[in-house]
Design a protein around this motif. Sequence first.
Motif, PDB file in Angstrom:
ATOM      1  N   THR A  46      20.930   8.329-116.566  1.00  0.00           N
ATOM      2  CA  THR A  46      21.943   9.300-116.182  1.00  0.00           C
ATOM      3  C   THR A  46      21.310  10.356-115.285  1.00  0.00           C
ATOM      4  O   THR A  46      20.304  10.965-115.673  1.00  0.00           O
ATOM      5  N   PRO A  47      21.844  10.558-114.082  1.00  0.00           N
ATOM      6  CA  PRO A  47      21.238  11.539-113.174  1.00  0.00           C
ATOM      7  C   PRO A  47      21.126  12.919-113.817  1.00  0.00           C
ATOM      8  O   PRO A  47      21.988  13.347-114.591  1.00  0.00           O
ATOM      9  N   GLN A  48      20.033  13.584-113.508  1.00  0.00           N
ATOM     10  CA  GLN A  48      19.767  14.910-114.052  1.00  0.00           C
ATOM     11  C   GLN A  48      18.973  15.710-113.017  1.00  0.00           C
ATOM     12  O   GLN A  48      17.946  15.255-112.537  1.00  0.00           O
ATOM     13  N   ILE A  49      19.465  16.884-112.679  1.00  0.00           N
ATOM     14  CA  ILE A  49      18.769  17.755-111.733  1.00  0.00           C
ATOM     15  C   ILE A  49      18.129  18.890-112.517  1.00  0.00           C
ATOM     16  O   ILE A  49      18.762  19.500-113.373  1.00  0.00           O
ATOM     17  N   ASP A  68       7.517  11.283-111.620  1.00  0.00           N
ATOM     18  CA  ASP A  68       8.267  10.028-111.694  1.00  0.00           C
ATOM     19  C   ASP A  68       9.699  10.206-111.217  1.00  0.00           C
ATOM     20  O   ASP A  68      10.457   9.245-111.160  1.00  0.00           O
ATOM     21  N   ALA A  69      10.051  11.430-110.878  1.00  0.00           N
ATOM     22  CA  ALA A  69      11.357  11.738-110.287  1.00  0.00           C
ATOM     23  C   ALA A  69      11.101  12.416-108.949  1.00  0.00           C
ATOM     24  O   ALA A  69      10.150  13.188-108.819  1.00  0.00           O
ATOM     25  N   PRO A  70      11.903  12.132-107.936  1.00  0.00           N
ATOM     26  CA  PRO A  70      11.722  12.827-106.659  1.00  0.00           C
ATOM     27  C   PRO A  70      11.768  14.341-106.852  1.00  0.00           C
ATOM     28  O   PRO A  70      12.560  14.857-107.637  1.00  0.00           O
ATOM     29  N   LEU A  71      10.883  15.032-106.137  1.00  0.00           N
ATOM     30  CA  LEU A  71      10.746  16.477-106.251  1.00  0.00           C
ATOM     31  C   LEU A  71      10.776  17.108-104.869  1.00  0.00           C
ATOM     32  O   LEU A  71       9.885  16.868-104.055  1.00  0.00           O
ATOM     33  N   GLY A 124      16.026  13.733-111.049  1.00  0.00           N
ATOM     34  CA  GLY A 124      15.586  12.714-111.988  1.00  0.00           C
ATOM     35  C   GLY A 124      16.713  12.145-112.806  1.00  0.00           C
ATOM     36  O   GLY A 124      17.849  12.037-112.352  1.00  0.00           O
ATOM     37  N   SER A 125      16.365  11.788-114.038  1.00  0.00           N
ATOM     38  CA  SER A 125      17.344  11.241-114.966  1.00  0.00           C
ATOM     39  C   SER A 125      16.955  11.616-116.394  1.00  0.00           C
ATOM     40  O   SER A 125      15.859  12.133-116.628  1.00  0.00           O
ATOM     41  N   ASP A 126      17.841  11.318-117.304  1.00  0.00           N
ATOM     42  CA  ASP A 126      17.596  11.651-118.704  1.00  0.00           C
ATOM     43  C   ASP A 126      16.570  10.738-119.362  1.00  0.00           C
ATOM     44  O   ASP A 126      16.152  10.974-120.485  1.00  0.00           O
ATOM     45  N   THR A 127      16.135   9.693-118.672  1.00  0.00           N
ATOM     46  CA  THR A 127      15.192   8.746-119.266  1.00  0.00           C
ATOM     47  C   THR A 127      13.798   8.782-118.624  1.00  0.00           C
ATOM     48  O   THR A 127      12.924   8.018-119.013  1.00  0.00           O
TER      49      THR A 127
END
Length: 135
Positions: A46-49, A68-71, A124-127
């Motif tokens: 699930t997308p998460q900012i 692990d998430a774009p920054l 990122g996401s919730d995972t």
Amino acid sequence: MKLLLPIALVLASAPAFARDSYPPVDVLLQTETSVIGEPLVYPEGTPQITMAIVTMQPGQKTGVHRHDAPLAAYVLEGEITVDYGEAGVRVYREGDALVEAFRSPHAGENTGDAIARILAVFVGSDTVANTVAEE
């Protein structure tokens, strides 16, 4: 008395001029890759900012880590030097915008004489963890 009227008109119009002198949108950065050329890939889940302001004292180091998430980052003040290993070393200063290395280990250090403050926006996401320390 005649000189006071033009000064009063300039002062009265100053807030409108200041408000209107900025562009309606000032794009700081638009890219499909990180600072070291990696293509951006959004994580599963699930997308998460997440937005954060990172503050580093002079000489403070981040330790080796990866995202692990774009920054996307914007340097609000100060200077930070980031070592990307084989991809080189880069120095970022106040006003610089970047998309940080993605899934590649790197380490940062405040190499300036004052605090460094960076606005960090993780897409990122919730995972998936935004930042992971490397051992």
